[in-house]
Scaffold this motif. Sequence first.
Motif, PDB file in Angstrom:
ATOM      1  N   UNK A  92      89.672  34.625 108.279  1.00 15.36           N
ATOM      2  CA  UNK A  92      88.575  35.252 109.021  1.00 15.36           C
ATOM      3  C   UNK A  92      88.683  36.771 108.980  1.00 15.36           C
ATOM      4  N   UNK A  93      89.885  37.280 109.147  1.00 18.98           N
ATOM      5  CA  UNK A  93      90.077  38.728 109.102  1.00 18.98           C
ATOM      6  C   UNK A  93      89.708  39.282 107.734  1.00 18.98           C
ATOM      7  N   UNK A  97      86.758  42.048 106.952  1.00 23.70           N
ATOM      8  CA  UNK A  97      87.126  43.329 106.342  1.00 23.70           C
ATOM      9  C   UNK A  97      86.404  43.506 105.016  1.00 23.70           C
ATOM     10  N   UNK A  98      86.224  42.422 104.270  1.00 23.96           N
ATOM     11  CA  UNK A  98      85.511  42.504 102.993  1.00 23.96           C
ATOM     12  C   UNK A  98      84.038  42.841 103.208  1.00 23.96           C
ATOM     13  N   UNK A  99      83.474  42.420 104.333  1.00 25.03           N
ATOM     14  CA  UNK A  99      82.078  42.721 104.632  1.00 25.03           C
ATOM     15  C   UNK A  99      81.864  44.199 105.004  1.00 25.03           C
ATOM     16  N   UNK A 107      72.479  41.972 103.399  1.00 23.23           N
ATOM     17  CA  UNK A 107      71.065  41.737 103.727  1.00 23.23           C
ATOM     18  C   UNK A 107      70.299  41.248 102.504  1.00 23.23           C
ATOM     19  N   UNK A 108      70.540  41.886 101.380  1.00 26.45           N
ATOM     20  CA  UNK A 108      69.823  41.528 100.149  1.00 26.45           C
ATOM     21  C   UNK A 108      70.150  40.098  99.741  1.00 26.45           C
ATOM     22  N   UNK A 109      71.383  39.692  99.954  1.00 28.51           N
ATOM     23  CA  UNK A 109      71.805  38.345  99.590  1.00 28.51           C
ATOM     24  C   UNK A 109      70.965  37.289 100.273  1.00 28.51           C
ATOM     25  N   UNK A 110      70.654  37.497 101.547  1.00 32.64           N
ATOM     26  CA  UNK A 110      69.985  36.464 102.333  1.00 32.64           C
ATOM     27  C   UNK A 110      68.605  36.107 101.800  1.00 32.64           C
ATOM     28  N   UNK A 163      78.339  31.386 109.985  1.00 35.24           N
ATOM     29  CA  UNK A 163      77.241  31.942 110.767  1.00 35.24           C
ATOM     30  C   UNK A 163      77.725  33.013 111.729  1.00 35.24           C
ATOM     31  N   UNK A 164      78.843  32.760 112.396  1.00 38.09           N
ATOM     32  CA  UNK A 164      79.391  33.752 113.322  1.00 38.09           C
ATOM     33  C   UNK A 164      79.838  35.010 112.592  1.00 38.09           C
ATOM     34  N   UNK A 165      80.347  34.845 111.388  1.00 34.65           N
ATOM     35  CA  UNK A 165      80.814  36.000 110.622  1.00 34.65           C
ATOM     36  C   UNK A 165      79.665  36.757 109.969  1.00 34.65           C
ATOM     37  N   UNK A 166      78.732  36.026 109.396  1.00 33.93           N
ATOM     38  CA  UNK A 166      77.708  36.644 108.560  1.00 33.93           C
ATOM     39  C   UNK A 166      76.718  37.513 109.325  1.00 33.93           C
ATOM     40  N   UNK A 167      76.514  37.215 110.605  1.00 37.27           N
ATOM     41  CA  UNK A 167      75.531  37.976 111.373  1.00 37.27           C
ATOM     42  C   UNK A 167      76.160  39.030 112.265  1.00 37.27           C
TER      43      UNK A 167
END
Length: 210
Positions: A92-93, A97-99, A107-110, A163-167
């Motif tokens: 998770x970390x 960190x990669x994001x 955003x573009x990915x979605x 979902x928790x990470x991506x948003x």
Amino acid sequence: MARTIAKDHDQKRAHILKVAAKVFAAEGFDRASMTVLAKACGISKANIYHYYSGKDALLFDVLDSYLRALRDRVCGLELAELAPETQLRALLREILLAYQGADDEHRVQSSGIARLPEAEQQVLRGYQRDMVAVMKRVVAANAPELFAEDAARLHETTMSIFGMLNWYYMWQSAADQAARLRYADVVADLVLNGITGTAGNTGTAGGGKP
């Protein structure tokens, strides 16, 4: 004679990709013409066509470069020797960190993948599937008795974690490394212990408001 590649070709390409991601995220793919993209990059329209044949090719390279690097980073983690809970926290970390610094690409990915030809979509979704597979293995290792014969529950839990990470960037775009590490532990506590597991985590994720 084949055209020689300029010494700064890769640097210019990386600049174009970063700027294009920002433009696509802010303006939307349809409104971001090659003229607009070239101007934002500070180069001529002819020059941007030297690198890319059109918007579709540029969009694919933005997403391919981003997702491939993300996949390599996530799937390259050395987790095998770690205890299951430590594996989850480390994973998770690393993802959060990669994001960091990649909100525009995220955003573009979605919305961008679906605009590409099917063959290119499959390449990009392959990167995503690889990362999902890693998360599934780690989640399953933390509760093998729960997930051993319930693939649907494992998939639902895994995708809920993403979902928790991506948003996260939507409500905490300025989060620094420390905030991301704290939030990774909040997510881990929620996954491992449910909502009561967050009671001992008194730090806020960078001072954000709910």
